[in-house]
Scaffold this active site. Sequence first.
Site, short mmCIF file in Angstrom:
data_model
loop_
_atom_site.label_atom_id
_atom_site.label_comp_id
_atom_site.label_asym_id
_atom_site.label_seq_id
_atom_site.Cartn_x
_atom_site.Cartn_y
_atom_site.Cartn_z
N LYS A 18 53.46 14.48 23.25
CA LYS A 18 53.85 14.64 24.67
C LYS A 18 52.66 15.00 25.52
O LYS A 18 51.65 15.53 25.03
CB LYS A 18 54.94 15.72 24.81
CG LYS A 18 54.58 17.13 24.27
CD LYS A 18 53.77 17.99 25.22
CE LYS A 18 53.36 19.32 24.60
NZ LYS A 18 52.30 20.03 25.33
N ASP A 148 58.53 23.77 21.72
CA ASP A 148 58.42 22.33 22.03
C ASP A 148 59.31 21.46 21.14
O ASP A 148 59.42 20.25 21.38
CB ASP A 148 56.96 21.85 21.84
CG ASP A 148 56.04 22.37 22.95
OD1 ASP A 148 56.55 22.81 23.99
OD2 ASP A 148 54.81 22.31 22.75
P1 ATP Z 1 51.37 22.91 21.20
O1 ATP Z 1 50.92 21.98 22.26
O2 ATP Z 1 52.77 22.66 20.72
O3 ATP Z 1 51.13 24.34 21.48
P2 ATP Z 1 49.26 21.80 19.66
O4 ATP Z 1 49.67 20.39 19.82
O5 ATP Z 1 48.12 22.30 20.48
O6 ATP Z 1 50.52 22.70 19.91
P3 ATP Z 1 49.58 21.58 16.83
O7 ATP Z 1 48.93 20.32 16.40
O8 ATP Z 1 51.05 21.61 16.94
O9 ATP Z 1 48.93 22.08 18.18
O10 ATP Z 1 49.08 22.74 15.84
C1 ATP Z 1 49.28 24.09 16.12
C2 ATP Z 1 49.06 24.90 14.86
O11 ATP Z 1 50.11 24.61 13.95
C3 ATP Z 1 47.76 24.61 14.14
O12 ATP Z 1 47.18 25.84 13.78
C4 ATP Z 1 48.19 23.86 12.90
O13 ATP Z 1 47.35 24.15 11.81
C5 ATP Z 1 49.58 24.38 12.64
N1 ATP Z 1 50.51 23.43 12.00
C6 ATP Z 1 51.52 23.75 11.21
N2 ATP Z 1 52.20 22.64 10.81
C7 ATP Z 1 51.60 21.61 11.39
C8 ATP Z 1 51.83 20.22 11.37
N3 ATP Z 1 52.82 19.67 10.64
N4 ATP Z 1 51.04 19.44 12.11
C9 ATP Z 1 50.06 19.98 12.86
N5 ATP Z 1 49.77 21.30 12.90
C10 ATP Z 1 50.54 22.11 12.17
#
Ligand code: ATP
Length: 308
Positions: A18, A148
């Site tokens: 998103k 989210d």
């Molecule tokens: P958001 O925008 O929802 O705050 P993000 O997109 O910036 O999050 P993510 O890729 O969701 O970040 O990762 C956030 C944290 O979750 C990281 O520290 C990651 O290691 C952990 N994590 C746990 N499970 C997963 C997964 N299946 N995929 C990605 N990251 C994961």
Amino acid sequence: MASPLTEGEVVRVRASGKVNLVLRSGPRRPDGYHTLATVFQAVSVYDELDARWAGPGQFSVAVQGEQADLVPTDDTNLALRAAKLLARRFGSEELGCALTIRKAIPVTGGMAGGSADAAAALLACSVLWDLDTAPDDLVTLGTRLGADVPFCLTGGTALGSDRGDRLAPVLSRGTYHWVLAFSEGELSTPAVFGRFDELRRDDAAALEVPAGLLNALIAGDPASLGACLVNDLEPAALSLRPGLQQVLAAGRDLGALGGIVSGSGPTVAFLVGDESAAIDLSVGLASHGICRSVKRVYGPVPGVRLIS
Ligand code: ATP
């Protein structure tokens, strides 16, 4: 409990990332969360998740893709947590699963990749285990896993309030073309909110979604939409990663209708008028050598979907 699938068969689900067209945030609340007013748009960058039957109480996850090494495969993996929560609430101790995630959504990139995987696991495992769950049940479980996750289940375009998890549909006409600039390294959401709290002024504006943005979506007008993009977390993300200023400036110089740090960053999303403008901008950005990679996407797209 009997599964309609035999051992070895696989349920495959696709989950979209998103961008936040608007992200307004209030101050930190006593419960640690921030009250948000946000407009999500699901875009065409997808993680794929396979779920296979495993022995009773056996749960595992493997992660593939360019950034796989950044994703935990222990009990903190959000997809694994989702599968276990679903089994506990709607299944039995006889259940187990082996998950494989192919990541394309940037990790810790501000595009809800972990939440997308959690949403994918909820759908895939409810099919794998033939559970009697309604879509609302998955949304309720999703809310417990992360703010989210409900949006990742539904996709499209939606207004999110409270923690971003109370959703209302937003009318949106047409398809919007984006160029995503992926950055090296991660930007942790808690760290960005921490800096936001430090930078926030007491007289900060109310949590309003610009009326012009909602009108632009109804009209299907990318130029007006580009002028209304707003992210209250952007100053915090830029203060932690000053190099993103250069990325934003380059995209605007190259003709983007609007550019914004996606969520907590460090991904930067540029809105353009059509596919050919997206090609031009992605070539231009790539030639600057200031991002890890660029990707053309479009939105809105659906949330989690069964592929097979
Ligand atoms: P958001 O925008 O929802 O705050 P993000 O997109 O910036 O999050 P993510 O890729 O969701 O970040 O990762 C956030 C944290 O979750 C990281 O520290 C990651 O290691 C952990 N994590 C746990 N499970 C997963 C997964 N299946 N995929 C990605 N990251 C994961």
